[in-house]
Design an enzyme around this catalytic site. Structure first.
Site, short mmCIF file in Angstrom:
data_model
loop_
_atom_site.label_atom_id
_atom_site.label_comp_id
_atom_site.label_asym_id
_atom_site.label_seq_id
_atom_site.Cartn_x
_atom_site.Cartn_y
_atom_site.Cartn_z
N ARG A 118 -5.13 21.38 -13.12
CA ARG A 118 -3.99 20.56 -13.57
C ARG A 118 -4.26 19.99 -14.97
NH1 ARG A 118 -0.39 15.88 -10.45
NH2 ARG A 118 0.80 15.30 -12.29
N HIS B 5 -2.96 10.72 -26.86
CA HIS B 5 -3.14 9.38 -26.29
C HIS B 5 -3.89 8.45 -27.25
CE1 HIS B 5 -2.48 10.45 -21.76
NE2 HIS B 5 -1.35 10.35 -22.43
N GLU C 281 6.88 18.13 -24.83
CA GLU C 281 6.37 18.54 -23.51
C GLU C 281 6.97 19.89 -23.11
OE1 GLU C 281 3.96 16.74 -22.24
OE2 GLU C 281 4.34 14.59 -22.39
N HIS D 297 5.70 8.97 -27.18
CA HIS D 297 4.69 9.78 -26.50
C HIS D 297 4.77 11.24 -26.93
CE1 HIS D 297 2.02 11.25 -23.40
NE2 HIS D 297 2.95 12.09 -23.00
N GLU E 8 -5.75 16.73 -10.08
CA GLU E 8 -6.43 17.09 -11.34
C GLU E 8 -7.94 17.16 -11.17
OE1 GLU E 8 -4.77 15.20 -14.89
OE2 GLU E 8 -6.63 15.65 -15.97
N LYS F 19 5.75 23.04 -13.82
CA LYS F 19 4.97 21.85 -13.43
C LYS F 19 4.70 21.86 -11.94
CE LYS F 19 3.80 17.18 -14.08
NZ LYS F 19 3.96 15.93 -14.84
N HIS G 29 -2.84 16.03 -25.30
CA HIS G 29 -2.92 14.61 -24.93
C HIS G 29 -4.25 13.95 -25.29
CE1 HIS G 29 0.68 15.77 -22.81
NE2 HIS G 29 0.90 14.54 -22.43
N LYS H 54 2.00 11.63 -11.02
CA LYS H 54 1.17 10.73 -11.84
C LYS H 54 1.98 9.47 -12.10
CE LYS H 54 -2.27 13.51 -14.26
NZ LYS H 54 -2.78 13.93 -15.59
N ARG I 142 0.81 -1.22 0.00
CA ARG I 142 0.00 0.00 0.00
C ARG I 142 0.85 1.28 0.00
NH1 ARG I 142 -3.27 -2.44 4.06
NH2 ARG I 142 -5.08 -3.53 3.13
N ASN J 138 -2.47 18.55 -19.75
CA ASN J 138 -2.90 17.54 -20.70
C ASN J 138 -3.08 18.11 -22.11
OD1 ASN J 138 -5.00 14.75 -20.76
ND2 ASN J 138 -3.19 14.84 -19.53
N1 LIG Z 1 3.66 10.66 -15.17
C1 LIG Z 1 3.68 11.76 -15.92
O1 LIG Z 1 3.37 12.89 -15.49
C2 LIG Z 1 4.12 11.64 -17.35
C3 LIG Z 1 4.43 12.79 -18.07
C4 LIG Z 1 4.84 12.64 -19.41
C5 LIG Z 1 4.98 11.37 -19.96
N2 LIG Z 1 4.69 10.31 -19.19
C6 LIG Z 1 4.89 8.95 -19.73
O2 LIG Z 1 6.29 8.80 -20.01
C7 LIG Z 1 6.45 7.84 -21.06
C8 LIG Z 1 7.43 8.38 -22.08
O3 LIG Z 1 8.66 8.62 -21.39
P1 LIG Z 1 10.03 8.78 -22.22
O4 LIG Z 1 9.79 9.65 -23.39
O5 LIG Z 1 11.06 9.15 -21.25
O6 LIG Z 1 10.24 7.32 -22.82
P2 LIG Z 1 11.02 6.03 -22.28
O7 LIG Z 1 10.94 5.91 -20.81
O8 LIG Z 1 10.54 4.90 -23.11
O9 LIG Z 1 12.56 6.32 -22.68
C9 LIG Z 1 12.86 6.52 -24.04
C10 LIG Z 1 13.96 5.57 -24.55
O10 LIG Z 1 15.23 6.11 -24.17
C11 LIG Z 1 15.99 5.15 -23.43
N3 LIG Z 1 16.75 5.93 -22.46
C12 LIG Z 1 16.29 6.50 -21.33
N4 LIG Z 1 17.25 7.28 -20.79
C13 LIG Z 1 18.35 7.18 -21.59
C14 LIG Z 1 19.63 7.76 -21.58
N5 LIG Z 1 20.00 8.63 -20.65
N6 LIG Z 1 20.50 7.42 -22.57
C15 LIG Z 1 20.13 6.55 -23.54
N7 LIG Z 1 18.92 5.99 -23.62
C16 LIG Z 1 18.03 6.31 -22.66
C17 LIG Z 1 14.99 4.21 -22.85
O11 LIG Z 1 15.57 2.95 -22.61
C18 LIG Z 1 13.94 4.17 -23.97
O12 LIG Z 1 14.36 3.24 -24.96
C19 LIG Z 1 5.06 7.57 -21.62
O13 LIG Z 1 4.58 6.35 -21.13
C20 LIG Z 1 4.21 8.71 -21.06
O14 LIG Z 1 2.87 8.31 -20.86
C21 LIG Z 1 4.27 10.38 -17.91
O1 LIG Z 2 1.20 15.66 -15.05
C1 LIG Z 2 0.13 15.81 -15.70
O2 LIG Z 2 -0.97 16.10 -15.19
C2 LIG Z 2 0.14 15.60 -17.16
O3 LIG Z 2 -0.91 15.60 -17.81
C3 LIG Z 2 1.47 15.38 -17.79
C4 LIG Z 2 1.39 14.68 -19.15
O4 LIG Z 2 2.48 15.15 -19.94
C5 LIG Z 2 1.54 13.17 -19.02
O5 LIG Z 2 1.65 12.56 -20.29
C6 LIG Z 2 0.47 12.47 -18.17
O6 LIG Z 2 0.83 11.15 -17.95
C7 LIG Z 2 -0.86 12.44 -18.90
O7 LIG Z 2 -1.83 12.30 -17.89
P1 LIG Z 2 -3.11 11.36 -18.05
O8 LIG Z 2 -3.86 11.63 -16.79
O9 LIG Z 2 -3.83 11.82 -19.30
O10 LIG Z 2 -2.63 9.96 -18.19
ZN LIG Z 3 2.69 13.79 -21.70
#
Ligand SMILES: NC(=O)c1ccc[n+]([C@@H]2O[C@H](COP(=O)([O-])OP(=O)(O)OC[C@H]3O[C@@H](n4cnc5c(N)ncnc54)[C@H](O)[C@@H]3O)[C@@H](O)[C@H]2O)c1
Ligand SMILES: O=C(O)C(=O)C[C@@H](O)[C@H](O)[C@H](O)COP(=O)(O)O
Ligand SMILES: [Zn+2]
Length: 359
Positions: A241, A252, A185, A265, A237, A227, A248, A143, A121, A245
């Site tokens: 917040r 998405h 982003e 992404h 959100e 952010k 997105h 998130k 948890r 998005n």
């Molecule tokens: N939680 C949030 O607020 C939020 C915000 C934006 C995006 N996201 C999520 O994040 C994901 C995309 O993240 P991303 O763009 O970082 O992709 P990713 O995590 O897939 O990384 C991109 C690629 O780069 C490689 N890599 C990572 N760091 C490296 C480095 N320093 N050197 C060489 N290779 C490296 C990874 O192995 C991968 O192949 C999506 O799933 C999206 O939904 C979440």
């Molecule tokens: O942090 C947030 O809020 C965002 O919306 C950041 C986005 O860049 C990110 O891709 C987030 O994961 C999208 O949120 P979701 O709730 O649509 O999954």
């Molecule tokens: Zn995003």
């Protein structure tokens, strides 16, 4: 070293931006009330680059470190991978005061964060982002999620990290396509929040593509501050917040309909941002000149701006109904009103969506 403090009432956490900061992760962890067993989660690309170095730094700080590798890329964001990581957390003897550390991009951060939020948890969660996208966005704000076959980030939580450590040096090994995906982003923040930042990007974007260290540091800090400010206003959100998005809603849908494979992404979000800006022009909210500036900056970042021809607009429309912003049968879009300000529009009809999807 630069430090941002993200404050959520009595809960707050530091975001450290430090060139070469990986070497000081052990020191930062020692400032937290943690038990000395940790699960370090990374992926198959990042592990050979930084995995053992980070594990060694943590061990020097007194931690027993179990290292878990997941496949690189979006396909790893699944319940199956989470289940495997729970087993590894058990095997490592993690109790409720033992941290899960995410070393990687947004996929590792979202997946590891989901595991940290749900194992027993909730255990302490540490973000060590290594892509531009993760450093400017996913590592901050709490998130966490995995994907479901029927939608992006459908299974998740709001779960804040105890600490974020951003080391710009890790971007030196990031492939160019991944760096550009992170710029989507970055551009988003200019449109939703800061017109002057958008203008800086227009004048300096090429420095980012060239991995100019000072430019990257400035951009990462600017984005993290924006952010943090938005998350402090609306952590879960309930309203404001949602502006994060922007792009997105369609983004998405593009990811899900192309199997989380054809587009990164950031690339899908870039397409979504252009379509939302076009919708804003059609709704009389945004001037054509501003729309053109958004399209031009996305082109400068060498990101896609339009849908693939083989993606049926009807399928996109159906997919949008699964968007988490939807309430009842209302389609929700974040639409620019000017460069630096967006609105949340809950009254967008299907006809307007179909019109904006067309170039
Ligand atoms: N939680 C949030 O607020 C939020 C915000 C934006 C995006 N996201 C999520 O994040 C994901 C995309 O993240 P991303 O763009 O970082 O992709 P990713 O995590 O897939 O990384 C991109 C690629 O780069 C490689 N890599 C990572 N760091 C490296 C480095 N320093 N050197 C060489 N290779 C490296 C990874 O192995 C991968 O192949 C999506 O799933 C999206 O939904 C979440
Ligand atoms: O942090 C947030 O809020 C965002 O919306 C950041 C986005 O860049 C990110 O891709 C987030 O994961 C999208 O949120 P979701 O709730 O649509 O999954
Ligand atoms: Zn995003």
């Amino acid at each position: 070293m630069r430090k941002i403090n993200l404050a959520l009432g009595e809960r707050s956490y530091p975001i450290y931006l430090e060139d070469g900061g990986l070497n000081r992760l052990g020191y930062y962890l020692q400032q937290l009330p943690l038990e000395k067993k940790a699960l370090l989660i990374t992926d198959s690309n990042v592990y050979p680059l930084y995995g053992e170095k980070v594990a060694a730094v943590m061990r020097q700080a007194g931690f027993q470190v179990a290292v878990a590798r997941v496949p690189a890329g979006e396909q790893a964001k699944t319940l199956e991978q989470a289940a495997r990581l729970y087993d590894l957390a058990f095997d490592a003897g993690l109790d409720r005061s033992c941290p899960v550390v995410a070393l990687g991009g947004g996929v590792v951060g979202d997946l590891a964060g989901f595991v940290a939020a749900t194992y027993m948890r909730g255990v302490p969660f540490i973000q060590v982002p290594t892509t531009l996208l993760a450093q400017v966005d996913s590592s901050v704000g709490g998130k966490v999620a995995v994907n479901h076959p029927r939608g992006k980030n459908i299974i998740g939580a709001f779960y804040q990290p105890r600490l974020v450590l951003i080391d710009v040096a890790t971007l030196q090994t990031l492939p160019a396509r991944q760096l550009k995906a992170g710029l989507a982003e970055v551009i988003k923040y200019g449109v939703i929040w800061d017109g002057e930042f958008f203008q800086w990007l227009e004048n300096n974007g090429v420095r980012l593509l060239a991995q100019d260290r000072d430019a990257l540091q400035y951009v990462i800090e600017t984005c993290c501050r924006i952010k943090a400010a938005v998350v402090e206003q609306d952590e879960t959100e309930q309203g404001r917040r949602a502006i994060l998005n922007y792009g997105h809603t369609v983004g998405h849908a593009v990811e899900a309909l192309t199997g989380y494979d054809a587009f990164l992404h950031g690339e899908a979000v870039a397409i979504g941002m252009v379509i939302a800006a076009r919708m804003a022009v059609q709704q009389g909210l945004l001037g054509y000149r501003e729309y053109h500036r958004i399209k031009q900056l996305i082109a400068l970042a060498e990101l896609p701006a339009e849908l693939p021809a083989d993606l049926a607009h009807r399928d996109i429309l159906q997919s949008i109904y699964h968007d988490k912003k939807v309430k009842g049968d209302q389609l929700v879009f974040i639409l620019p009103q000017q460069i630096g300000r967006v609105g949340i529009y809950r009254d967008i009809d299907e006809k307007s969506v179909m019109r904006a999807l067309k170039e």
